[in-house]
Design a protein around this motif. Sequence first.
Motif, PDB file in Angstrom:
ATOM      1  N   THR A   1       0.758  -1.162  -0.012  1.00 45.39           N
ATOM      2  CA  THR A   1       0.068  -0.006   0.113  1.00 45.39           C
ATOM      3  C   THR A   1       0.692   1.243  -0.082  1.00 45.39           C
ATOM      4  OG1 THR A   1      -0.153  -0.081   2.336  1.00 45.39           O
ATOM      5  CG2 THR A   1      -1.985  -1.075   1.219  1.00 45.39           C
TER       6      THR A   1
ATOM      7  N   TYR B   1      -0.094   5.094  -0.061  1.00 45.10           N
ATOM      8  CA  TYR B   1      -0.536   5.908   1.014  1.00 45.10           C
ATOM      9  C   TYR B   1       0.492   6.843   1.648  1.00 45.10           C
ATOM     10  CZ  TYR B   1      -4.461   2.621   0.864  1.00 45.10           C
ATOM     11  OH  TYR B   1      -5.599   1.768   0.463  1.00 45.10           O
TER      12      TYR B   1
ATOM     13  N   ALA C   1      -7.693   4.966   3.833  1.00 42.34           N
ATOM     14  CA  ALA C   1      -6.020   4.984   3.709  1.00 42.34           C
ATOM     15  C   ALA C   1      -5.531   5.553   4.939  1.00 42.34           C
ATOM     16  CB  ALA C   1      -5.861   5.813   2.434  1.00 42.34           C
TER      17      ALA C   1
END
Length: 156
Positions: free
Chosen positions: A114, A117, A129
């Motif tokens: 991720t 983010y 997020a």
Amino acid sequence: MINHSWKTSADELSTCPPAPQSEDAPLLVLEQQFTELCAELESLRRTSVQVGREAPEQPEGELSFRQRPTDEVATGQIEAILLRLYPIEHEIIQTPSSTIVGLGVKARHAAYVTSQYWEEDLGRLDWEAKAIRGLIEAICAVAGVALSFRHSEVDE
């Protein structure tokens, strides 16, 4: 999705707190393999970007004859690393953690997956997020491991 933000070298793992010999030892081995492959991947990406900058300008979408083989070789090398990386990532996800050190391995992997983010200012992220980023950062803080791919120019 390919994440271009991972910048951890194998040497940086030595800054992590020593892990007790535990049932999380397999996760630590997987993290070492993961980190080494990510470092190779980042090195190849940096090299291919530098090659692209040195090439003479061409009309948009066209590459010089000399540049194509280099790009094709780099792409092939990146794909080979990604093929080796996938089963390691899968094992990190599937392997349970029993200690905070093992949980730190999983959090660092989740941060890699991720990484977008951390590419955005925290105030501009949506609620989900922010929650995921905050959880990952909290786990890493408690585990005493760094998110070494984080961009220093992003304000928190």
